[in-house]
Motif scaffolding. Sequence first.
Motif, PDB file in Angstrom:
ATOM      1  N   ARG A  73       0.843  -1.187   0.000  1.00 40.82           N
ATOM      2  CA  ARG A  73       0.000   0.000   0.000  1.00 40.82           C
ATOM      3  C   ARG A  73       0.883   1.243   0.000  1.00 40.82           C
ATOM      4  NH1 ARG A  73      -5.612  -0.943   3.504  1.00 40.82           N
ATOM      5  NH2 ARG A  73      -6.638  -2.047   1.777  1.00 40.82           N
ATOM      6  N   PRO A  99      -3.026  -0.031  -7.540  1.00 42.73           N
ATOM      7  CA  PRO A  99      -3.762   0.631  -6.463  1.00 42.73           C
ATOM      8  C   PRO A  99      -2.867   1.575  -5.665  1.00 42.73           C
ATOM      9  CG  PRO A  99      -3.181  -1.608  -5.805  1.00 42.73           C
ATOM     10  CD  PRO A  99      -2.679  -1.428  -7.217  1.00 42.73           C
ATOM     11  N   CYS A 100      -3.372   2.756  -5.384  1.00 45.15           N
ATOM     12  CA  CYS A 100      -2.668   3.688  -4.508  1.00 45.15           C
ATOM     13  C   CYS A 100      -3.659   4.755  -4.064  1.00 45.15           C
ATOM     14  CB  CYS A 100      -1.469   4.329  -5.197  1.00 45.15           C
ATOM     15  SG  CYS A 100      -1.909   5.482  -6.525  1.00 45.15           S
ATOM     16  N   ASP A 156      -8.988   0.509   0.491  1.00 43.82           N
ATOM     17  CA  ASP A 156      -9.733  -0.716   0.194  1.00 43.82           C
ATOM     18  C   ASP A 156     -10.287  -0.698  -1.228  1.00 43.82           C
ATOM     19  OD1 ASP A 156      -9.213  -1.678   2.706  1.00 43.82           O
ATOM     20  OD2 ASP A 156     -11.191  -1.210   3.539  1.00 43.82           O
ATOM     21  N   ASP A 159      -7.448  -1.249  -3.735  1.00 46.48           N
ATOM     22  CA  ASP A 159      -7.042  -2.649  -3.832  1.00 46.48           C
ATOM     23  C   ASP A 159      -8.098  -3.515  -4.507  1.00 46.48           C
ATOM     24  OD1 ASP A 159      -4.545  -2.332  -2.715  1.00 46.48           O
ATOM     25  OD2 ASP A 159      -5.139  -2.916  -0.698  1.00 46.48           O
ATOM     26  N   THR A 160      -9.369  -3.202  -4.254  1.00 50.66           N
ATOM     27  CA  THR A 160     -10.452  -3.995  -4.838  1.00 50.66           C
ATOM     28  C   THR A 160     -10.470  -3.893  -6.359  1.00 50.66           C
ATOM     29  OG1 THR A 160     -11.819  -3.738  -2.850  1.00 50.66           O
ATOM     30  CG2 THR A 160     -12.956  -4.342  -4.895  1.00 50.66           C
ATOM     31  N   ARG A 162      -7.973  -2.276  -8.308  1.00 47.63           N
ATOM     32  CA  ARG A 162      -6.657  -1.985  -8.912  1.00 47.63           C
ATOM     33  C   ARG A 162      -6.686  -0.624  -9.610  1.00 47.63           C
ATOM     34  NH1 ARG A 162      -4.251  -6.758 -12.456  1.00 47.63           N
ATOM     35  NH2 ARG A 162      -2.652  -5.131 -12.711  1.00 47.63           N
ATOM     36  N   LEU A 190      -9.996  -8.750   0.503  1.00 44.33           N
ATOM     37  CA  LEU A 190      -9.577  -8.078  -0.722  1.00 44.33           C
ATOM     38  C   LEU A 190      -8.912  -9.072  -1.673  1.00 44.33           C
ATOM     39  CD1 LEU A 190      -8.033  -4.915   0.988  1.00 44.33           C
ATOM     40  CD2 LEU A 190     -10.190  -5.001  -0.283  1.00 44.33           C
ATOM     41  N   LYS A 193      -2.965 -10.068  -4.484  1.00 49.12           N
ATOM     42  CA  LYS A 193      -2.225  -9.299  -5.479  1.00 49.12           C
ATOM     43  C   LYS A 193      -1.297 -10.209  -6.289  1.00 49.12           C
ATOM     44  CE  LYS A 193      -2.575  -4.993  -2.893  1.00 49.12           C
ATOM     45  NZ  LYS A 193      -1.894  -3.851  -2.267  1.00 49.12           N
TER      46      LYS A 193
END
Length: 356
Positions: A73, A99-100, A156, A159-160, A162, A190, A193
């Motif tokens: 993260r 994701p960021c 979240d 990440d879900t 991308r 989640l 990755k």
Amino acid sequence: MGEKVLIKGNEAIGEAAIRANCKAFFGYPITPQTEVAAYMSRKMPKIGRVFIQAESEIAAINMVYGAAGSGVRAMTSSSSPGISLKAEGISYIAGAELPCVIVNIVRGGPGLGSIQPAQSDYFQATKGGAHGDFNMPVFAPASIQEMVDLIQDAFDVADTYRTPCMVMGDGMIGQMMEPVEFKERPAKTLPEKTWAANGLNGRKEHNVINSLFLESEKLEKHNEKLQAKYKCIKENEVRYEMFNCDGDNDLIMVAYGTTSRICKNVIKMAAKEGIKVGLIRPITLWPFPFEAFEKTINNTKCGYLSVEMSCGQMVEDVKLASNGRKPVDFYGRSGGMIPEPADILEKVKSIVGGAK
């Protein structure tokens, strides 16, 4: 209720990110968000995480690209001109499906503008913000508590799906102090990755993180994939508040962030003069809460009033939501000026025809 602490908005952003398991922060100082980076510089090394003050905003967003590509993260924060410098990197991150979280504590513009609070980055945030066909979820907190909660949500959602996510607050949210509860939240399930470039981990081939497609056919297929993802986000991640919108209203205001708090006071002031005013508060600026307008379109006599700390950027989405069915008016201040409740009330009265 847990224990509340009095904390400055920018420092609360840093603490919320740490508690959301942000492993790497890359930033560069710019008013009025510098305290985010200062807080992270003190806290992150002590807990074995990465903090780097980059040599520029451009360097910072590309460091986010690298860290996010490894599967951790990652986050950056800045203010308006700094976000402009990050634009190319944000597009690359969206294209590479990384994701960021990107925080923008908005100041007055254009150009260097001022260091006072504004909402004049709405177009930049919601209409792409950089080159290419992409969108990113944009969260707009109205309090420091909500800022803290939405930082976790942004990680979240990132990440879900991308995708880069932006949390956008005006300079007032960053600089003021409020009591905040840092809630313990259950871990969300989640996606794993499996795409990350962090070693083979049982795979036969290396993962490649990239946003370059030299064959037009492949890039078109990639764009179609992205658009399907954005459709899914629109279906599942819209957030908004409807305040005092039950029954018939003389007018419904639309406002987000700090401006929405001012509008809630206007609603109380209007009620004393016999004028019933409601409020739609978008919490996600993208995707925009069109459904809130479907729920209220028949319950507002004089339509909608978009109230902003800008020259009228969100008003375009309000007009799209109304789709010609009801009038849409605008009241705004710009350049770092904050709307006064009495002035907004006068605008309301001019629309509805004065006190009832």
